[in-house]
Design a protein around this motif. Sequence first.
Motif, PDB file in Angstrom:
ATOM      1  N   ALA A 176       7.981   5.190 -13.256  1.00  0.00           N
ATOM      2  CA  ALA A 176       6.546   5.388 -13.476  1.00  0.00           C
ATOM      3  C   ALA A 176       6.210   6.858 -13.242  1.00  0.00           C
ATOM      4  N   VAL A 177       5.579   7.477 -14.224  1.00  0.00           N
ATOM      5  CA  VAL A 177       5.151   8.864 -14.086  1.00  0.00           C
ATOM      6  C   VAL A 177       3.622   8.875 -14.058  1.00  0.00           C
ATOM      7  N   VAL A 178       3.080   9.577 -13.070  1.00  0.00           N
ATOM      8  CA  VAL A 178       1.632   9.617 -12.894  1.00  0.00           C
ATOM      9  C   VAL A 178       1.153  11.050 -13.131  1.00  0.00           C
ATOM     10  N   ILE A 179       0.171  11.202 -14.003  1.00  0.00           N
ATOM     11  CA  ILE A 179      -0.392  12.535 -14.238  1.00  0.00           C
ATOM     12  C   ILE A 179      -1.907  12.458 -14.091  1.00  0.00           C
ATOM     13  N   VAL A 180      -2.445  13.431 -13.375  1.00  0.00           N
ATOM     14  CA  VAL A 180      -3.893  13.476 -13.171  1.00  0.00           C
ATOM     15  C   VAL A 180      -4.413  14.760 -13.819  1.00  0.00           C
ATOM     16  N   GLY A 181      -5.353  14.602 -14.770  1.00  0.00           N
ATOM     17  CA  GLY A 181      -5.935  15.785 -15.401  1.00  0.00           C
ATOM     18  C   GLY A 181      -5.265  16.120 -16.715  1.00  0.00           C
ATOM     19  N   GLU A 182      -5.704  17.247 -17.299  1.00  0.00           N
ATOM     20  CA  GLU A 182      -5.347  17.554 -18.694  1.00  0.00           C
ATOM     21  C   GLU A 182      -4.477  18.799 -18.830  1.00  0.00           C
ATOM     22  N   ASP A 183      -3.866  19.280 -17.747  1.00  0.00           N
ATOM     23  CA  ASP A 183      -3.067  20.505 -17.835  1.00  0.00           C
ATOM     24  C   ASP A 183      -2.054  20.390 -18.989  1.00  0.00           C
ATOM     25  N   PRO A 184      -2.154  21.298 -20.024  1.00  0.00           N
ATOM     26  CA  PRO A 184      -1.328  21.112 -21.227  1.00  0.00           C
ATOM     27  C   PRO A 184       0.172  21.141 -20.940  1.00  0.00           C
ATOM     28  N   ALA A 185       0.621  22.072 -20.064  1.00  0.00           N
ATOM     29  CA  ALA A 185       2.065  22.146 -19.770  1.00  0.00           C
ATOM     30  C   ALA A 185       2.525  20.848 -19.120  1.00  0.00           C
ATOM     31  N   SER A 186       1.728  20.333 -18.165  1.00  0.00           N
ATOM     32  CA  SER A 186       2.101  19.090 -17.486  1.00  0.00           C
ATOM     33  C   SER A 186       2.147  17.928 -18.470  1.00  0.00           C
ATOM     34  N   GLN A 187       1.207  17.910 -19.428  1.00  0.00           N
ATOM     35  CA  GLN A 187       1.201  16.836 -20.436  1.00  0.00           C
ATOM     36  C   GLN A 187       2.511  16.845 -21.225  1.00  0.00           C
ATOM     37  N   ILE A 188       2.977  18.046 -21.577  1.00  0.00           N
ATOM     38  CA  ILE A 188       4.234  18.157 -22.344  1.00  0.00           C
ATOM     39  C   ILE A 188       5.408  17.659 -21.487  1.00  0.00           C
ATOM     40  N   TYR A 189       5.464  18.100 -20.218  1.00  0.00           N
ATOM     41  CA  TYR A 189       6.554  17.667 -19.327  1.00  0.00           C
ATOM     42  C   TYR A 189       6.584  16.147 -19.227  1.00  0.00           C
ATOM     43  N   VAL A 190       5.387  15.566 -19.059  1.00  0.00           N
ATOM     44  CA  VAL A 190       5.300  14.120 -18.834  1.00  0.00           C
ATOM     45  C   VAL A 190       5.724  13.350 -20.089  1.00  0.00           C
ATOM     46  N   ARG A 191       5.276  13.841 -21.248  1.00  0.00           N
ATOM     47  CA  ARG A 191       5.664  13.175 -22.498  1.00  0.00           C
ATOM     48  C   ARG A 191       7.185  13.231 -22.656  1.00  0.00           C
ATOM     49  N   ASN A 192       7.741  14.410 -22.384  1.00  0.00           N
ATOM     50  CA  ASN A 192       9.190  14.603 -22.491  1.00  0.00           C
ATOM     51  C   ASN A 192       9.948  13.666 -21.542  1.00  0.00           C
ATOM     52  N   LYS A 193       9.458  13.553 -20.321  1.00  0.00           N
ATOM     53  CA  LYS A 193      10.132  12.679 -19.338  1.00  0.00           C
ATOM     54  C   LYS A 193      10.104  11.230 -19.820  1.00  0.00           C
ATOM     55  N   GLY A 194       8.942  10.802 -20.355  1.00  0.00           N
ATOM     56  CA  GLY A 194       8.808   9.427 -20.838  1.00  0.00           C
ATOM     57  C   GLY A 194       9.776   9.148 -21.976  1.00  0.00           C
ATOM     58  N   GLU A 195       9.837  10.087 -22.924  1.00  0.00           N
ATOM     59  CA  GLU A 195      10.720   9.884 -24.091  1.00  0.00           C
ATOM     60  C   GLU A 195      12.179   9.827 -23.661  1.00  0.00           C
ATOM     61  N   ARG A 196      12.556  10.734 -22.766  1.00  0.00           N
ATOM     62  CA  ARG A 196      13.970  10.776 -22.321  1.00  0.00           C
ATOM     63  C   ARG A 196      14.331   9.523 -21.529  1.00  0.00           C
ATOM     64  N   THR A 197      13.371   9.027 -20.747  1.00  0.00           N
ATOM     65  CA  THR A 197      13.632   7.828 -19.948  1.00  0.00           C
ATOM     66  C   THR A 197      13.889   6.638 -20.877  1.00  0.00           C
ATOM     67  N   GLU A 198      13.031   6.486 -21.875  1.00  0.00           N
ATOM     68  CA  GLU A 198      13.204   5.372 -22.818  1.00  0.00           C
ATOM     69  C   GLU A 198      14.494   5.514 -23.613  1.00  0.00           C
ATOM     70  N   ALA A 199      14.808   6.756 -24.013  1.00  0.00           N
ATOM     71  CA  ALA A 199      16.029   6.977 -24.806  1.00  0.00           C
ATOM     72  C   ALA A 199      17.280   6.572 -24.029  1.00  0.00           C
ATOM     73  N   SER A 200      17.207   6.617 -22.703  1.00  0.00           N
ATOM     74  CA  SER A 200      18.386   6.245 -21.906  1.00  0.00           C
ATOM     75  C   SER A 200      18.401   4.738 -21.615  1.00  0.00           C
ATOM     76  N   GLY A 201      17.446   4.012 -22.164  1.00  0.00           N
ATOM     77  CA  GLY A 201      17.447   2.547 -22.030  1.00  0.00           C
ATOM     78  C   GLY A 201      16.648   2.032 -20.846  1.00  0.00           C
ATOM     79  N   MET A 202      15.953   2.934 -20.146  1.00  0.00           N
ATOM     80  CA  MET A 202      15.158   2.513 -18.993  1.00  0.00           C
ATOM     81  C   MET A 202      13.712   2.231 -19.419  1.00  0.00           C
ATOM     82  N   ARG A 203      13.006   1.550 -18.533  1.00  0.00           N
ATOM     83  CA  ARG A 203      11.576   1.329 -18.753  1.00  0.00           C
ATOM     84  C   ARG A 203      10.817   2.590 -18.324  1.00  0.00           C
ATOM     85  N   SER A 204       9.860   2.977 -19.135  1.00  0.00           N
ATOM     86  CA  SER A 204       9.057   4.152 -18.785  1.00  0.00           C
ATOM     87  C   SER A 204       7.576   3.792 -18.851  1.00  0.00           C
TER      88      SER A 204
END
Length: 300
Positions: free
Chosen positions: A38-66
């Motif tokens: 589970a990744v939690v993000i608070v607010g709209e910081d653009p760099a953080s949004q990119i990091y979080v999206r990337n983490k979610g995609e990579r987590t799913e690609a490895s077969g885990m729940r994101s």
Amino acid sequence: MPEAKRIDGKAFAEGLVNRITRAVAELQARHGLKPGLAVVIVGEDPASQIYVRNKGERTEASGMRSDTHRLPAETSQDQLLDLIADLNADPGIHGILVQLPLPDHIDSSAVLGAIDPDKDVDGFHVVNAGRLAVGLPGLVPCTPLGSVMLLKDQMGDLTGLNAVIVGRSNIVGKPMAQLLLAESCTVTVAHSRTRDLPALTRTADILVAAVGRPEMIKGDWIKPGATVIDVGINRVPSADPEKAAQGKTRVVGDVAYAEAVAVAGAITPVPGGVGPMTIACLLMNTYTAACRSAGLDPAL
Ligand code: NDP
């Protein structure tokens, strides 16, 4: 002297992610267990949004729940703590990551301290810092963990080597020092008050730069043949003046790479060195936490 070997963190991280992906499939097939992050993000910081999206995609690609929880900037600390409590209690979630920085009205240390240490895949909880310090199994911060994996892959046994770490943050410098001490290196941690830093760094067989100052560490600060791990990620104006005038930027490390490559024995480039290891180790920590929750051996 020949040019330093370029330590390819991207390739190493890809290999590690492939191993994790296979292990995740096996965990599900044999034990019906699917690691969840589970990744939690608070607010709209653009760099953080990119990091979080990337983490979610990579987590799913490895077969885990994101699961990604996007909360508005005005979320109160109590609301965030309630979400953390829910995630702590959710048996399908094995890793919890709160994207930093948090808005000013929220006390980051209170939030990080509320995460169940066994789900603390960033390794920032004081319990995990303590476990690392005394040599108990825990969850280790991803960037130093990935850096030490690269070092061991490159150098094998690190016993007795002089390691100098420039930077003493809780997320990089200090855990890096603990990990290298555990590898029986002789460790020195330098910081902004260190006297004659170049003389100190020249004693290092292993030099780790985690400062956040673009290209601060020069070629003549490096012992010939040393292995250099550049953790820094700094955005600076493009080297091409025309592009720089258009606001174009590039990313450089804390080490002056062009100079360092002529002196060091091996060095991580930026980008493509330590950076890719950080996300790979986040996936590894999530897999580790899931295995431990079921009493299974997380060895890959
Ligand atoms: P911090 O700002 O938390 O810590 C920086 C450290 O560098 C401090 O200990 C500071 O000393 C020291 N320092 C600052 N200036 C000097 C100087 N002139 N001489 C010697 N020491 C100095 O940074 P982080 O540890 O969070 O990050 C360090 C770098 O690593 C950054 O570039 C960051 O972007 C990057 N990073 C990269 C990651 C990756 O995935 N590759 C992940 C995390 C970070 P003092 O304590 O005395 O102030």
